[in-house]
Write a protein that holds these residues in place. Sequence first.
Motif, PDB file in Angstrom:
ATOM      1  N   ARG A 183       0.819  -1.213   0.000  1.00  0.00           N
ATOM      2  CA  ARG A 183       0.000   0.000   0.000  1.00  0.00           C
ATOM      3  C   ARG A 183       0.856   1.266   0.000  1.00  0.00           C
ATOM      4  O   ARG A 183       0.439   2.298  -0.549  1.00  0.00           O
ATOM      5  N   CYS A 190      -3.543   6.654  -0.114  1.00  0.00           N
ATOM      6  CA  CYS A 190      -4.824   6.090  -0.520  1.00  0.00           C
ATOM      7  C   CYS A 190      -4.752   4.564  -0.571  1.00  0.00           C
ATOM      8  O   CYS A 190      -3.695   3.954  -0.413  1.00  0.00           O
ATOM      9  N   ASN A 192      -6.910   0.739   0.414  1.00  0.00           N
ATOM     10  CA  ASN A 192      -7.270   0.047   1.662  1.00  0.00           C
ATOM     11  C   ASN A 192      -6.975  -1.440   1.600  1.00  0.00           C
ATOM     12  O   ASN A 192      -7.546  -2.225   2.361  1.00  0.00           O
ATOM     13  N   ASP A 194      -3.696  -4.297   1.440  1.00  0.00           N
ATOM     14  CA  ASP A 194      -2.258  -4.436   1.637  1.00  0.00           C
ATOM     15  C   ASP A 194      -1.950  -5.879   2.035  1.00  0.00           C
ATOM     16  O   ASP A 194      -2.477  -6.356   3.054  1.00  0.00           O
ATOM     17  N   TRP A 271      -8.072   4.668  -6.441  1.00  0.00           N
ATOM     18  CA  TRP A 271      -7.949   4.005  -5.153  1.00  0.00           C
ATOM     19  C   TRP A 271      -8.939   4.591  -4.162  1.00  0.00           C
ATOM     20  O   TRP A 271      -9.373   5.735  -4.290  1.00  0.00           O
ATOM     21  N   ALA A 272      -9.291   3.814  -3.154  1.00  0.00           N
ATOM     22  CA  ALA A 272     -10.112   4.341  -2.068  1.00  0.00           C
ATOM     23  C   ALA A 272      -9.419   5.565  -1.478  1.00  0.00           C
ATOM     24  O   ALA A 272      -8.226   5.533  -1.150  1.00  0.00           O
ATOM     25  N   SER A 511     -13.879  -9.250   2.673  1.00  0.00           N
ATOM     26  CA  SER A 511     -13.930  -7.869   2.214  1.00  0.00           C
ATOM     27  C   SER A 511     -15.368  -7.457   1.950  1.00  0.00           C
ATOM     28  O   SER A 511     -16.265  -8.292   1.822  1.00  0.00           O
TER      29      SER A 511
END
Length: 809
Positions: A183, A190, A192, A194, A271-272, A511
């Motif tokens: 990450r 940014c 979430n 990893d 990315w988030a 997730s």
Amino acid sequence: MPRVPLGPCRGRASISTRRPETDVCAMSSAQFLRYPSRWVRGAVWPIEIWPADRAVHTIAPQVRVLRMAAAVLLLAAPVWAPPAAASSAPHVTPSVRASSGTAWTTYHANNQRTGNDPAAPSFAGTTGPLAQWSAGLDGKVYAEPLALGRLIFVATENDTVYALDEDTGSARWSRHLGTPAVRSQVAGGCGNIDPIGITGTPVIDPTGGVLYAAGLIGSPFKYQLWAVRISDGALLSTRDLTPPGLNPAFQQERGALALGNRTVYVPFGGWAGDCTPYHPWVLGVPTAGGNLLTYQPQTGGQQGGGIWAPSGEALDSAGNLYLETGNGFSSPSSPCPTTYGQWDHGDGVLKLSPSLVEQSFFAPSNWCRLNGTDQDLGSVAPLLLPDGTLFASGKSGQGWLLSSSSLGGFNSPLFGAQVDSCHTSSSVFGGFAYAAPFVFVPCDGVGLVALRVDSANHRFSAGWSAGGFSPGPPIVAGGLVWSVSRNGGRLAGFDQATGQIKVQVSVGSASRFVTPTSADGWIVVPTDAGVEAFQFGVSPSLTSGWQTVGGTLASAPDSATWGGGHVDVFARGTDAGLWTNSRDGGRWSGWAPLGGIVQSGSGPGAVSWGPGRLDVFVRGSDDALWHRWYDGGSWSGWESLGGVLTSGPDAASWTAGRLDVFVRGTDSGLWHRWFDGGSWSGWEPLGGSLNSDPSATSWGPGRLDVFARSPNNQLIHRWWSGAWGSETLPLAVSSGPDAASPGPGLLDVFGLGTASAVWGTAFTGSGWTAWHALGGTGTSDPSAASPSPGTFDLFVRGTDQSMYQATGR
């Protein structure tokens, strides 16, 4: 009465007649046919069989020579033609079609993203799994598992792809494709996930036998597309997915891949956390090689509008792509601009050609304000419906029906409305499912919602809503709608018609957007630790196509196996005699006569108690039970076991030297006789009322299972395990059943069902699976044998009267 040796015809028996000159077995076929008719043809004599044990068995005087008297039940000269050999193109092919396992080869099973498995058996009445397994893998699983050929394919964030056995979860192979990124390599803190490896769902080309997966590697920091052979995990090719302008520090590959037009399509978003700049990228990789196709529509300072939904993109039959985009960064205004050049392609629906040229678009009237409040359309991909429309929604909980031919431009949908009780913000994520007439929508914090689609008028309305559950993207299998709760913890199955929750099981943490997979009655769930799978009732199922074994059968076939893949099949031929065909190592020996008169309307019964041993039983022309056996070297003569049968027999063996034979008697009840290694018992009545031949099998010492059809066409089951037990299974059976045991505690039972299709059910050790169709049109009772643990061979007479065979598990 002189005895006439069979001599070279059959070395194990002799016959005797009142005329010493009638040594029919010693004759050639031509001599037999020339023999004086006043002595042989149509003559009626008492004839005795002298098998190897020297016991005398008299055939009734009514047996007529040349109506198979001298050879049938005596097995003399083979003067009759065998069943017709198989042709290369049978004139009628049974409509039996095999399932080689579920083909769930892309996100939600197909390019329309319906998430519907119509081949799944009915799970009606299920209250919990019949079996389950879990497989710990080397990373978290965000991608939906795929299924093909009874293997489950799973990709992890450690850039590893696994092929797992569908029934056990054991790894057939695994392929580590690279070292994932971390990450800290993503811009601005940014993201979430990893480590970051394979996040988007891969896609399988079942014709080419190739799985394509896109993943991120850490050094060099870039995306790659890997082509992996599904048979053994061999890496076939690697392709760079980082063209100029696509920066992995800002672009995430989260959406599912798609395959069409001999091209693998890969979507990209941000990315988030929305670290900029990122753009709505789609790449197309020709599977045969060639230049990379690209789509990125933004110009000037436009950015955002990422294609990040887990469901990726949908494809129509012409190969066009349909996608939804997330938030752009245009300033909110009222009203929002309706000039194409001012639209940043955020919060819209796109149609792209196979070569990634934009064809049409849709943007709601408030697209620019959705940008400002983070209410992406792009939280989910479109769902293509059979009527040429598509359903789209997003975080706002608003839903639209759009025409796939022209999406409608600015605010011109076919229909739009709030999705029932869905919240108006942060509501719909992941993907949809469809089973007519319902579109199933996961409404975050509310529950699963079914929208009833009116295709004629292009409208949708509330169907049902199931609360108390925060659902992930749903799928449909076995009459239930399946969803994993947000962040894992629970798998639930809802009644497809009513929304009533039917089954729940605990699963590991996962997730937010994970979606399950349906595979041959298994529901497979990705988790943070790997995958978990639950079987809700799908055994048995076919793993091969049906193949003709030829012959012209005048009865149902019956089969026996002594293991090691060896199978012997028996049937009544058009000459009323018994015929056999055997398979060893994949090759059939061809049909061979065993003689005898098998009573019209009755098939044989066969069993093996061990390697090299076969026992076959028939109902003779005198309605008695007749028996012949093979000891590994040659066939015995026939022996009569008496009785008056009104059905064909069947037999089982639970150990070497043990035989149990079952028939229907003149009282329509079940009768039983057994051989204990030294002698035969007398007949034992077991009662009941049978409307078919019985079927018998054994899964081990001291266990017998017998099946028959009842007068009201249900399945009768009796079993011996120290004492006799019984049950009636309320299944619609239109033929006699047949059963095989693929292992201790397991049973597979087959019969003809609705419209003469072949149906099957299984006992898994804890209960019966659903009675489900295996397809086809049979004209006889089916027959099954289990030549190796966990498998079966299934035989049936087809509509052309020849025998067809398929394998299953």
